[in-house]
Design an enzyme around this catalytic site. Structure first.
Site, mmCIF file in Angstrom:
data_model
loop_
_atom_site.group_PDB
_atom_site.id
_atom_site.type_symbol
_atom_site.label_atom_id
_atom_site.label_comp_id
_atom_site.label_asym_id
_atom_site.label_seq_id
_atom_site.Cartn_x
_atom_site.Cartn_y
_atom_site.Cartn_z
ATOM 1 N N THR A 96 -0.902 5.792 2.909
ATOM 2 C CA THR A 96 -2.091 4.994 3.208
ATOM 3 C C THR A 96 -1.773 4.119 4.412
ATOM 4 O O THR A 96 -0.711 3.504 4.469
ATOM 5 C CB THR A 96 -2.485 4.109 2.009
ATOM 6 O OG1 THR A 96 -2.782 4.945 0.882
ATOM 7 C CG2 THR A 96 -3.694 3.255 2.334
ATOM 8 N N ARG A 144 -7.476 5.794 -5.495
ATOM 9 C CA ARG A 144 -7.239 7.231 -5.696
ATOM 10 C C ARG A 144 -7.593 7.642 -7.120
ATOM 11 O O ARG A 144 -8.197 8.692 -7.352
ATOM 12 C CB ARG A 144 -5.778 7.557 -5.377
ATOM 13 C CG ARG A 144 -5.395 7.214 -3.936
ATOM 14 C CD ARG A 144 -3.893 7.153 -3.730
ATOM 15 N NE ARG A 144 -3.289 8.468 -3.809
ATOM 16 C CZ ARG A 144 -1.974 8.680 -3.709
ATOM 17 N NH1 ARG A 144 -1.156 7.639 -3.538
ATOM 18 N NH2 ARG A 144 -1.492 9.896 -3.780
ATOM 19 N N ILE A 186 0.856 -1.175 0.000
ATOM 20 C CA ILE A 186 0.000 0.000 0.000
ATOM 21 C C ILE A 186 0.893 1.225 0.000
ATOM 22 O O ILE A 186 2.077 1.155 0.333
ATOM 23 C CB ILE A 186 -0.975 0.026 1.205
ATOM 24 C CG1 ILE A 186 -0.213 -0.075 2.537
ATOM 25 C CG2 ILE A 186 -2.001 -1.074 1.104
ATOM 26 C CD1 ILE A 186 -1.130 -0.015 3.760
ATOM 27 N N ASP A 187 0.343 2.358 -0.397
ATOM 28 C CA ASP A 187 1.133 3.577 -0.535
ATOM 29 C C ASP A 187 1.675 4.059 0.805
ATOM 30 O O ASP A 187 1.113 3.765 1.863
ATOM 31 C CB ASP A 187 0.288 4.698 -1.163
ATOM 32 C CG ASP A 187 -0.169 4.357 -2.566
ATOM 33 O OD1 ASP A 187 0.585 3.655 -3.262
ATOM 34 O OD2 ASP A 187 -1.264 4.797 -2.951
ATOM 35 N N LYS A 188 2.722 4.857 0.729
ATOM 36 C CA LYS A 188 3.363 5.422 1.921
ATOM 37 C C LYS A 188 2.348 6.092 2.857
ATOM 38 O O LYS A 188 2.346 5.855 4.059
ATOM 39 C CB LYS A 188 4.422 6.446 1.488
ATOM 40 C CG LYS A 188 5.011 7.253 2.633
ATOM 41 C CD LYS A 188 5.953 8.330 2.111
ATOM 42 C CE LYS A 188 6.468 9.210 3.252
ATOM 43 N NZ LYS A 188 7.345 10.290 2.761
#
Length: 342
Positions: free
Chosen positions: A155, A254, A151-153
């Site tokens: 998130t 997103r 998962i993104d930084k």
């Protein structure tokens, strides 16, 4: 600022390569500024180092950092990574372990933590923590120990980590076959009209901004992506939604939510850090700015994770509480909606 054609990104132990072709409307711009606009986490110092090493080329010729890029120029740059062993330096970083047995673990990642080392983020990552706490984690196809998904930084939320080769293979197959379960909670701009819906649209890299992904509705580019959403609570100018993933593309929620007109709240990369819905009143602007300060990242949390246990065959489902910054921001909007919207 624009760029067209292609970007080639190859990562091995020592180097990272990028290639851009400046678009037709490109005004003359220093090559260091040009590259900073298109390469995530590429600081001016990093680009200057590449220039000093003779690692920036325009139309096949080595250039200095003050070279001015023009329309049609082909720009290539090579960055040197630290040695791969350094990327995997064990670091004593606490882990929020939700579940663990002999073959896997589920962790709750805090916002702001990068999942794996890469250009610009060589320490403080989840991988650095994992290799400190666990020995001999299996590596995935990208040589990243234990990682089944990411998962993104910015998130927060749940990730499953494999501790054996067999578990890695079994779990990866579940994600590939879409049999795993992933639910995210997001706060998005605007009043989402439908109570629930599905967004289908291929996702690929945006040719005009290489740091963004975008939807290709015709399906001629990118990869298939499917997101199911459901409204949880409405606050007038923003909406709290649940998003369930069928696929796991980069920035999927997103990108899909922006595509249907509901950019995530305070998602800087996709324009959600501006006031996209609401009034022009000064007090409202101040309210939103305060909400941005409370939640200084995109409003996205990986809340639920489900998968079949590789050994027992039992379907396991894990749930995590929303982090404090999201809880506080949602409550702020809830109070605002009581007094300022119909």
């Amino acid at each position: 600022m624009d760029a067209s054609d292609s970007q080639e990104l190859a990562q091995d132990e020592l180097f990272e390569h990028h290639r851009f072709v400046a678009a037709k409307g490109q005004e003359p711009l220093r090559v260091d500024k040009f590259l900073m606009n298109f390469i995530e986490n590429a600081t001016r110092n990093k680009i200057q180092q590449a220039a000093k090493q003779g690692h920036i080329w325009v139309n096949g010729t080595i250039v200095k950092q003050n070279y001015r890029v023009k329309a049609g120029d082909e720009v290539k740059v090579l960055f040197e990574h630290p040695p791969y062993e350094f990327l995997l330096t064990p670091e004593d970083i606490p882990l929020d372990i939700v579940f663990e047995d002999e073959i896997l673990l589920v962790v709750n990642k805090p916002p702001g933590m990068v999942v794996h080392p890469g250009h610009g983020n060589y320490s403080g990552t989840l991988i650095n923590a994992l290799v400190y706490h666990f020995e001999n984690l299996p590596k995935n196809s990208s040589e990243r120990p234990g990682l089944v998904h990411r998962i993104d930084k910015d998130t927060s939320g749940l990730l499953v980590i494999a501790k054996t080769e067999a578990a890695m293979s079994h779990l990866a197959q579940q994600f590939f076959e879409k049999s795993s379960e992933r639910e995210y909670i997001a706060l998005v701009w605007g009043n989402v009209e439908e109570e629930q819906g599905t967004v289908e649209g291929h996702i690929g890299r945006n040719p005009k901004n290489r740091l963004q992904m975008m939807v290709f509705p015709e399906g001629n580019e990118g990869k298939e992506a499917v997101t199911h959403y459901r409204v949880l609570e409405r606050f007038g100018y923003v909406t709290l939604v649940s998003c369930k993933l069928e696929t796991g593309r980069t920035h999927q929620i997103r990108v899909h939510m922006k595509h249907i007109g509901h950019t995530l709240f305070n998602d800087e990369r996709y324009g959600g850090d501006r006031i996209l819905k609401g009034t022009t009143f000064t007090k409202y602007k101040q309210f939103v700015q305060n909400a941005f300060k409370i939640l200084p990242r995109q409003a996205l949390h990986a809340k639920t994770l489900g998968f079949e246990h590789p050994l027992t065959g039992k379907f396991m489902r894990f749930d995590s509480e929303l982090p404090e910054d999201m809880v506080n921001c949602i409550q702020k909007w809830r109070e605002y909606a009581k007094h300022h919207t119909e």
